[in-house]
Design a protein around this motif. Structure first.
Motif, PDB file in Angstrom:
ATOM      1  N   GLU A   1       0.827  -1.210   0.000  1.00  0.00           N
ATOM      2  CA  GLU A   1       0.000   0.000   0.000  1.00  0.00           C
ATOM      3  C   GLU A   1       0.856   1.253   0.000  1.00  0.00           C
ATOM      4  O   GLU A   1       0.487   2.262  -0.590  1.00  0.00           O
ATOM      5  CB  GLU A   1      -1.016  -0.011   1.150  1.00  0.00           C
ATOM      6  CG  GLU A   1      -0.520   0.437   2.500  1.00  0.00           C
ATOM      7  CD  GLU A   1       0.181  -0.673   3.262  1.00  0.00           C
ATOM      8  OE1 GLU A   1       0.329  -1.776   2.686  1.00  0.00           O
ATOM      9  OE2 GLU A   1       0.595  -0.447   4.407  1.00  0.00           O
TER      10      GLU A   1
ATOM     11  N   TYR B   1      -7.354   2.979   0.223  1.00  0.00           N
ATOM     12  CA  TYR B   1      -6.275   2.612   1.146  1.00  0.00           C
ATOM     13  C   TYR B   1      -6.681   2.829   2.598  1.00  0.00           C
ATOM     14  O   TYR B   1      -5.911   2.520   3.505  1.00  0.00           O
ATOM     15  CB  TYR B   1      -5.004   3.416   0.841  1.00  0.00           C
ATOM     16  CG  TYR B   1      -4.495   3.293  -0.594  1.00  0.00           C
ATOM     17  CD1 TYR B   1      -5.030   2.351  -1.463  1.00  0.00           C
ATOM     18  CD2 TYR B   1      -3.486   4.119  -1.069  1.00  0.00           C
ATOM     19  CE1 TYR B   1      -4.599   2.249  -2.771  1.00  0.00           C
ATOM     20  CE2 TYR B   1      -3.040   4.011  -2.389  1.00  0.00           C
ATOM     21  CZ  TYR B   1      -3.607   3.077  -3.230  1.00  0.00           C
ATOM     22  OH  TYR B   1      -3.175   2.979  -4.530  1.00  0.00           O
TER      23      TYR B   1
ATOM     24  N   PHE C   1      -5.442  -4.645  -2.384  1.00  0.00           N
ATOM     25  CA  PHE C   1      -4.022  -4.827  -2.686  1.00  0.00           C
ATOM     26  C   PHE C   1      -3.674  -6.184  -3.287  1.00  0.00           C
ATOM     27  O   PHE C   1      -2.518  -6.429  -3.621  1.00  0.00           O
ATOM     28  CB  PHE C   1      -3.182  -4.585  -1.429  1.00  0.00           C
ATOM     29  CG  PHE C   1      -3.365  -3.213  -0.868  1.00  0.00           C
ATOM     30  CD1 PHE C   1      -2.906  -2.115  -1.561  1.00  0.00           C
ATOM     31  CD2 PHE C   1      -4.023  -3.014   0.332  1.00  0.00           C
ATOM     32  CE1 PHE C   1      -3.094  -0.842  -1.070  1.00  0.00           C
ATOM     33  CE2 PHE C   1      -4.219  -1.744   0.838  1.00  0.00           C
ATOM     34  CZ  PHE C   1      -3.745  -0.655   0.132  1.00  0.00           C
TER      35      PHE C   1
END
Lengths: 395, 326
Positions: free
Chosen positions: A274, B48, B242
């Motif tokens: 990330e 995120y 992800f």
């Protein structure tokens, strides 16, 4: 798979014994000429390595290479990366007519298990040991024992820098600097026209998951230096900006104000997807960005994750940003197949396995050997299925 | 000024301040970086943020009891590895993999709760142990290798649509809606159900709570089960955004969630806090994480600034408490 390998090994061993019994005088003859520098992956399609008839090569090899036995220890047995390495080992063993016994722990983190396996291998008193060490330090005592017993060790995939002097005869590992350069060599031609016709500076992004390990920094610098070299050769000026380590250690950091091509290097605070994605987003968002390079699986997947929202990657330099990755894995392979990622560099576990056996045989024959850097191979949607590439593309 | 009023204003006060900080950060980054103003950047920040937000919602409960849950970060990776392994390597259907992911998370939460509440281990220590255990467990389940959940477009990638759908080429951050709904739900649980009220009671005065005849053990365990379960939800969100999960990672995720909760007004020593506050706090962390690279700040500075923001949040908490007791 394991059964098949075992069966092949056993039959090879049986035939080898048979032949050795018949005429062992020839055993001391030197191994067939096979320079280690060559990329053996291209010589031998790996598709049916395990099924290949054992008799013939074993017979050839026994005549030429002697009935050496080697112990090969991989980092683990579960990934296709290591399965490719074992395939390479077995291919070469059959070709040279030597016996190999492959072992490896369940996981790369099972360091103690691997040390046990190494000790067992030493006790088996083979003609040599091929070792892909899970840990740089855990094997040191065992290596000393191997040295005391006169058993040569060849490291592959990862070196052991602090190994007792004389215990490790050679290390077979990817030349990461050259592998990084390979990415630049393949990305640059695709962007060449765009760079040549650009009226304003263009930007190439590079995401490295960290700035501390040998493999990652070498790849990152290899890409920067090669890309800069190629652009300079076409009369363009290049500047490197971003992470200090890479800026200060590349060959020429240039001057951002006057550069035609700006290589921007991003390194996240931690090696996670990330954070790589966040860093990649920033560069992908810039209007002048035309190319990207992610120097390992995590960094390359970070670029792809960033692209999930941005949708700017593709294979046509006119309309999209071209991204090059490193290593394989289903995400990267999928992105290359679907045209999201331009291509990637894969290491060659197959060639590493082959070269390791080759070097062990040379040592057993009394030849002097030296470290062998193995290549990184460029792959894209056009050659993913090739016999020389496909076995190296692990999931 | 009555005590009740001061508590309310304090809770609302900090949330309000933090909300202003969030707005301030958005304005600042937008002003400095034109790229930050893009819709895609908003999408990225939301994408995120899901896993941190979900962890923060859950960890708010142990924090309010005066404890902490350090196992949610490595736990997240462990649950995701396990579910992903079953789906990718064993060919399980995705829903079954998700179910196992959640069941495992609840199990670890239960283990934490039992260690803390029944075995009387300090929460810091108990969850540090499970943090290590889950880290090892994840590697064992995945045989030491990274697992890639089905990528978008691949068969079985429907679970990604839980968090993001594309309508007429525009991406809709559906996950944010679920996060908001869960915040409303858990805020209700915290403020209007026994589980929530006793969680607060344990945090403000455990002895008194025990003496009043409440089954403290059960409710204390529940706080950790909730935390574990939300780490499981976060694992799904993480996998959806992800794709690839690497064993050995995850340490540090919990600090972002805990940091977010504390910035959002959860007392570092327990006793009170709010779910919506935790969510707002998480966005301070996420904005810093995403925004600072946009203004060209190197990664290490991002961490320093996030740390400084956390210190100031804790200082505000401490100063207010001093004022209250004075």
């Amino acid at each position: 798979m394991k059964k098949k390998v075992l069966a092949t090994l056993l039959s090879a061993a049986m035939v080898a014994t048979l032949i050795a019994g018949c005429g062992s005088q020839e055993a001391a003859a030197p191994a067939p000429e096979a320079p280690a520098e060559e990329a053996p992956a291209e010589e031998a399609p790996a598709d049916d390595a395990a099924e290949a008839p054992a008799e013939e090569p074993a017979a050839d090899g026994a005549a030429a290479g002697g009935d050496y036995s080697f112990e090969i220890i991989v980092k683990s047995y579960q990934s296709s990366y290591w399965q490719a390495a074992v395939t390479g080992v077995n291919q070469k063993a059959e070709e040279l007519g030597v016996k190999v016994n492959c072992t490896g722990p369940n996981a790369e983190s099972d360091i103690a298990d691997q040390v046990n396996m190494l000790n067992n291998a030493i006790n088996a008193a083979p003609n040599g040991i091929g070792l892909a060490a899970c840990d740089q330090d855990a094997c040191l005592d065992s290596l000393q024992t191997a040295l005391d017993k006169g058993i040569p060790v060849v490291c592959f995939d990862s070196g052991i820098p602090d190994a007792p002097d004389g215990s490790v005869y050679a290390t077979v590992a990817t030349d990461n600097y050259a592998a990084g350069a390979t990415a630049a060599e393949n990305l640059y031609p695709a962007l060449k026209d765009k760079i040549a016709s650009a009226t304003a500076p263009v930007r190439i992004g590079e995401v490295n998951q960290e700035a501390t390990s040998e493999s990652i920094t070498s790849r990152g610098l290899g890409f920067i230096d090669k890309f800069a070299e190629l652009a300079s050769a076409d009369g363009k000026t290049v500047a490197v900006i971003g992470n200090e380590y890479y800026v200060n250690n590349c060959k020429d950091k240039g001057d951002e104000a006057s550069a035609d091509v700006i290589i921007e290097v991003a390194v996240p605070a931690q090696t996670t997807v990330e954070l790589c994605a966040t860093e990649a987003s920033v560069i992908l968002n810039k209007a002048d960005t035309i190319g990207m390079f992610g120097s390992n699986q995590v960094a390359a997947e970070g670029i792809l994750t960033a692209n999930e929202n941005l949708d700017v990657l593709g294979t046509d330099p006119a309309s999209s940003i071209l991204a090059a990755g490193f290593d394989a894995g289903s995400v990267i392979k999928g992105a290359i197949t679907s045209g999201k990622m331009f291509g990637a560099v894969t290491q060659s576990p197959l060639a590493m396995g082959q070269t390791t056996v080759e070097i062990l045989t040379k040592i057993a024959n009394g030849e002097t050997v030296s470290d062998v850097p193995t290549q990184g191979y460029w792959y894209d949607s056009t050659n993913m299925e090739d016999n020389s590439i496909a076995p190296n593309l692990y999931d | 000024m009555g005590k009740n009023k001061s508590v309310i204003s304090r809770l609302g006060g900090q949330k309000f301040i933090v909300l202003l900080v969030v707005i301030g950060l958005i304005l600042f980054f937008s002003a400095v970086s034109p790229d930050f103003r893009k819709y895609t950047t908003v999408m990225s920040i939301l994408d995120y943020s899901y896993y941190i937000a979900l962890m923060a919602i859950g960890v708010t409960f142990p924090l309010i009891t005066g404890g902490v849950d350090l196992s949610i970060g490595t736990g997240l990776i462990c649950y995701s590895l396990t579910g992903g392994f079953l789906i990718v390597q064993k060919g399980w259907p995705v829903w079954a993999g998700i179910l196992v992911t959640l069941l495992l998370s609840i199990t670890i939460g239960l283990l934490n709760g039992v260690l803390v509440s029944v075995m009387d281990l300090p929460p810091f220590l108990a969850t540090l142990c499970t943090c290590m255990i889950t880290r090892g467990l994840g590697s064992i389940f995945s045989k030491g290798f990274g697992i890639s959940w089905p990528t978008s477009g691949a068969p079985g990638s429907w679970f990604r649509n839980i968090f993001k759908i594309t309508v007429n080429g525009t991406k809709i951050p559906l996950g944010f809606l679920w996060v908001l709904l869960l915040v409303v739900l858990m805020a209700f649980v915290l403020n209007h159900t026994k589980i929530g009220r006793y969680t607060i009671a344990i945090g403000s005065n455990k002895e008194a709570t025990i003496l009043s005849g409440i089954n403290v053990r059960f409710y204390h365990i529940m706080a950790y089960v909730i935390s574990g379960f939300f780490a499981g939800l976060a694992a799904i969100a993480y996998s959806a955004v992800f794709s690839t999960v690497q064993p050995g990672t995850g340490a540090g995720f919990e600090l972002e969630a805990i940091g977010g909760a504390i910035i959002g007004g959860v007392s570092a020593s327990g006793g009170f806090g709010s779910i919506e506050g935790s969510l707002i706090g998480v966005f301070v962390i996420c904005l810093l994480k995403t925004g600072l690279p946009y203004i060209g700040l190197q990664a290490n500075w991002q961490q320093i600034i996030t740390g400084l923001v956390l210190i100031s949040a804790v200082m505000v908490d401490i100063m207010k408490r001093k004022k209250e007791t004075a």
